[in-house]
Design a protein around this motif. Structure first.
Motif, PDB file in Angstrom:
ATOM      1  N   GLY A 179      44.057  75.808  26.933  1.00  0.00           N
ATOM      2  CA  GLY A 179      44.245  75.585  25.506  1.00  0.00           C
ATOM      3  C   GLY A 179      43.215  74.643  24.922  1.00  0.00           C
ATOM      4  N   THR A 180      42.682  73.757  25.743  1.00  0.00           N
ATOM      5  CA  THR A 180      41.617  72.862  25.312  1.00  0.00           C
ATOM      6  C   THR A 180      40.326  73.661  25.363  1.00  0.00           C
ATOM      7  OG1 THR A 180      42.795  70.968  26.216  1.00  0.00           O
ATOM      8  CG2 THR A 180      40.453  70.674  25.780  1.00  0.00           C
ATOM      9  N   HIS A 181      39.708  73.878  24.209  1.00  0.00           N
ATOM     10  CA  HIS A 181      38.540  74.752  24.138  1.00  0.00           C
ATOM     11  C   HIS A 181      37.228  73.995  24.251  1.00  0.00           C
ATOM     12  CE1 HIS A 181      41.126  77.868  21.821  1.00  0.00           C
ATOM     13  NE2 HIS A 181      41.342  77.896  23.119  1.00  0.00           N
ATOM     14  N   VAL A 182      36.214  74.694  24.743  1.00  0.00           N
ATOM     15  CA  VAL A 182      34.848  74.180  24.784  1.00  0.00           C
ATOM     16  C   VAL A 182      34.086  74.917  23.700  1.00  0.00           C
ATOM     17  CG1 VAL A 182      32.762  73.899  26.159  1.00  0.00           C
ATOM     18  CG2 VAL A 182      35.000  73.834  27.273  1.00  0.00           C
ATOM     19  N   GLY A 183      33.672  74.185  22.680  1.00  0.00           N
ATOM     20  CA  GLY A 183      32.986  74.832  21.583  1.00  0.00           C
ATOM     21  C   GLY A 183      31.503  74.558  21.545  1.00  0.00           C
ATOM     22  N   CYS A 184      31.102  73.321  21.782  1.00  0.00           N
ATOM     23  CA  CYS A 184      29.700  72.969  21.578  1.00  0.00           C
ATOM     24  C   CYS A 184      29.090  72.224  22.755  1.00  0.00           C
ATOM     25  CB  CYS A 184      29.562  72.128  20.316  1.00  0.00           C
ATOM     26  SG  CYS A 184      30.362  70.509  20.451  1.00  0.00           S
ATOM     27  N   ASP A 185      29.898  71.606  23.597  1.00  0.00           N
ATOM     28  CA  ASP A 185      29.421  70.779  24.713  1.00  0.00           C
ATOM     29  C   ASP A 185      28.625  69.554  24.279  1.00  0.00           C
ATOM     30  OD1 ASP A 185      30.503  71.839  27.050  1.00  0.00           O
ATOM     31  OD2 ASP A 185      28.927  73.340  27.255  1.00  0.00           O
ATOM     32  N   THR A 186      28.675  69.217  23.004  1.00  0.00           N
ATOM     33  CA  THR A 186      27.919  68.060  22.523  1.00  0.00           C
ATOM     34  C   THR A 186      28.797  67.108  21.716  1.00  0.00           C
ATOM     35  OG1 THR A 186      27.227  69.227  20.529  1.00  0.00           O
ATOM     36  CG2 THR A 186      25.746  69.341  22.427  1.00  0.00           C
ATOM     37  N   GLY A 242      47.164  57.954  24.337  1.00  0.00           N
ATOM     38  CA  GLY A 242      47.619  57.924  22.958  1.00  0.00           C
ATOM     39  C   GLY A 242      46.537  58.004  21.901  1.00  0.00           C
ATOM     40  N   LYS A 243      45.282  58.106  22.302  1.00  0.00           N
ATOM     41  CA  LYS A 243      44.190  58.168  21.329  1.00  0.00           C
ATOM     42  C   LYS A 243      43.470  59.503  21.418  1.00  0.00           C
ATOM     43  CE  LYS A 243      43.288  53.222  21.134  1.00  0.00           C
ATOM     44  NZ  LYS A 243      44.089  52.958  20.011  1.00  0.00           N
ATOM     45  N   ALA A 244      43.052  60.029  20.265  1.00  0.00           N
ATOM     46  CA  ALA A 244      42.310  61.284  20.226  1.00  0.00           C
ATOM     47  C   ALA A 244      40.931  61.080  20.843  1.00  0.00           C
ATOM     48  CB  ALA A 244      42.184  61.781  18.790  1.00  0.00           C
ATOM     49  N   VAL A 245      40.575  61.978  21.775  1.00  0.00           N
ATOM     50  CA  VAL A 245      39.310  61.897  22.498  1.00  0.00           C
ATOM     51  C   VAL A 245      38.748  63.306  22.626  1.00  0.00           C
ATOM     52  CG1 VAL A 245      38.316  61.409  24.782  1.00  0.00           C
ATOM     53  CG2 VAL A 245      40.019  59.869  23.830  1.00  0.00           C
ATOM     54  N   LYS A 246      37.444  63.432  22.493  1.00  0.00           N
ATOM     55  CA  LYS A 246      36.795  64.724  22.729  1.00  0.00           C
ATOM     56  C   LYS A 246      36.584  64.866  24.232  1.00  0.00           C
ATOM     57  CE  LYS A 246      34.948  65.081  18.130  1.00  0.00           C
ATOM     58  NZ  LYS A 246      33.754  65.157  17.267  1.00  0.00           N
ATOM     59  N   ALA A 247      37.258  65.833  24.821  1.00  0.00           N
ATOM     60  CA  ALA A 247      37.277  65.991  26.277  1.00  0.00           C
ATOM     61  C   ALA A 247      35.944  66.427  26.859  1.00  0.00           C
ATOM     62  CB  ALA A 247      38.377  66.979  26.676  1.00  0.00           C
ATOM     63  N   CYS A 248      35.002  66.857  26.011  1.00  0.00           N
ATOM     64  CA  CYS A 248      33.678  67.216  26.508  1.00  0.00           C
ATOM     65  C   CYS A 248      32.759  66.002  26.567  1.00  0.00           C
ATOM     66  CB  CYS A 248      33.040  68.313  25.649  1.00  0.00           C
ATOM     67  SG  CYS A 248      32.429  67.749  24.052  1.00  0.00           S
ATOM     68  N   ALA A 249      33.265  64.846  26.166  1.00  0.00           N
ATOM     69  CA  ALA A 249      32.433  63.643  26.105  1.00  0.00           C
ATOM     70  C   ALA A 249      32.903  62.542  27.048  1.00  0.00           C
ATOM     71  CB  ALA A 249      32.394  63.117  24.678  1.00  0.00           C
ATOM     72  N   VAL A 250      33.844  62.862  27.928  1.00  0.00           N
ATOM     73  CA  VAL A 250      34.359  61.847  28.851  1.00  0.00           C
ATOM     74  C   VAL A 250      34.434  62.459  30.257  1.00  0.00           C
ATOM     75  CG1 VAL A 250      36.785  62.376  28.355  1.00  0.00           C
ATOM     76  CG2 VAL A 250      36.189  60.144  29.231  1.00  0.00           C
ATOM     77  N   LEU A 251      34.070  61.673  31.233  1.00  0.00           N
ATOM     78  CA  LEU A 251      34.116  62.134  32.617  1.00  0.00           C
ATOM     79  C   LEU A 251      35.541  62.024  33.156  1.00  0.00           C
ATOM     80  CD1 LEU A 251      30.879  60.384  33.925  1.00  0.00           C
ATOM     81  CD2 LEU A 251      31.170  62.810  33.339  1.00  0.00           C
ATOM     82  N   ALA A 252      35.930  63.011  33.933  1.00  0.00           N
ATOM     83  CA  ALA A 252      37.277  63.019  34.515  1.00  0.00           C
ATOM     84  C   ALA A 252      37.514  61.770  35.362  1.00  0.00           C
ATOM     85  CB  ALA A 252      37.482  64.286  35.342  1.00  0.00           C
TER      86      ALA A 252
END
Length: 161
Positions: free
Chosen positions: A35-42, A54-64
């Motif tokens: 459900g979490t989409h990859v749109g731009c990778d940037t 509890g905070k909104a984060v762009k999952a393509c910008a943080v390392l697991a």
């Protein structure tokens, strides 16, 4: 490979990841949460927004690996316990705050973060908050209307577009 453990949508999950594995990859490929989409990778489009502690984060910008022990909520975690749509999701459906649907998970997650901080935002506040989320289909009008409706505001006088 290094093992990372976190709580995703209320359940402990773990997996072996490379140091460069992004959270979005860990969720989609490692946990099957597509459900979490990859749109731009940037980190420009917002399709990959999730909540981390509890905070909104762009999952393509943080390392697991940076999220060892963190609490992560994805769009899959926004539904009610019985599987029905959550309040924000239902408002998006009711007010046609989606079209192709690609940006919708990120929009819903951003909306949830906004409503947590500002339970009754104005149209201008919603539009400003969503600045980091791109939708190529809707023109944002019905997304804004859906978020206002999810906050409990009367949107009956707002024309549909």
């Amino acid at each position: 490979m290094t093992q990372v453990t976190m709580t995703v949508n209320g359940e402990a999950v773990s997996g072996d990841v490379e140091g460069r594995t992004l959270l979005v990859e860990f969720l989609r490929e490692g946990q099957g949460m597509t459900g979490t989409h990859v749109g731009c990778d940037t980190s420009q489009c917002g399709a990959c927004v999730v909540h981390v502690d509890g905070k909104a984060v762009k999952a393509c910008a943080v390392l697991a690996l940076e999220l060892e022990g963190a609490e992560v909520t994805t769009i899959e975690g926004m539904a009610n316990a019985d599987g029905s749509l959550g309040t924000i999701q239902q408002a998006f459906q009711d007010h046609h705050g989606l079209q192709c649907g690609f940006c919708t998970p990120g929009m819903v997650m951003s909306a949830a973060a906004l409503l947590k901080d500002n339970p009754s935002p104005s149209e201008a506040e919603i539009r400003e908050y969503l600045e980091g989320n791109i939708c190529r289909c809707t023109g944002y009008h019905n997304i804004v209307k859906a978020i206002m409706a999810a906050s409990g505001q009367d949107v009956s006088a707002i024309a549909a577009e």
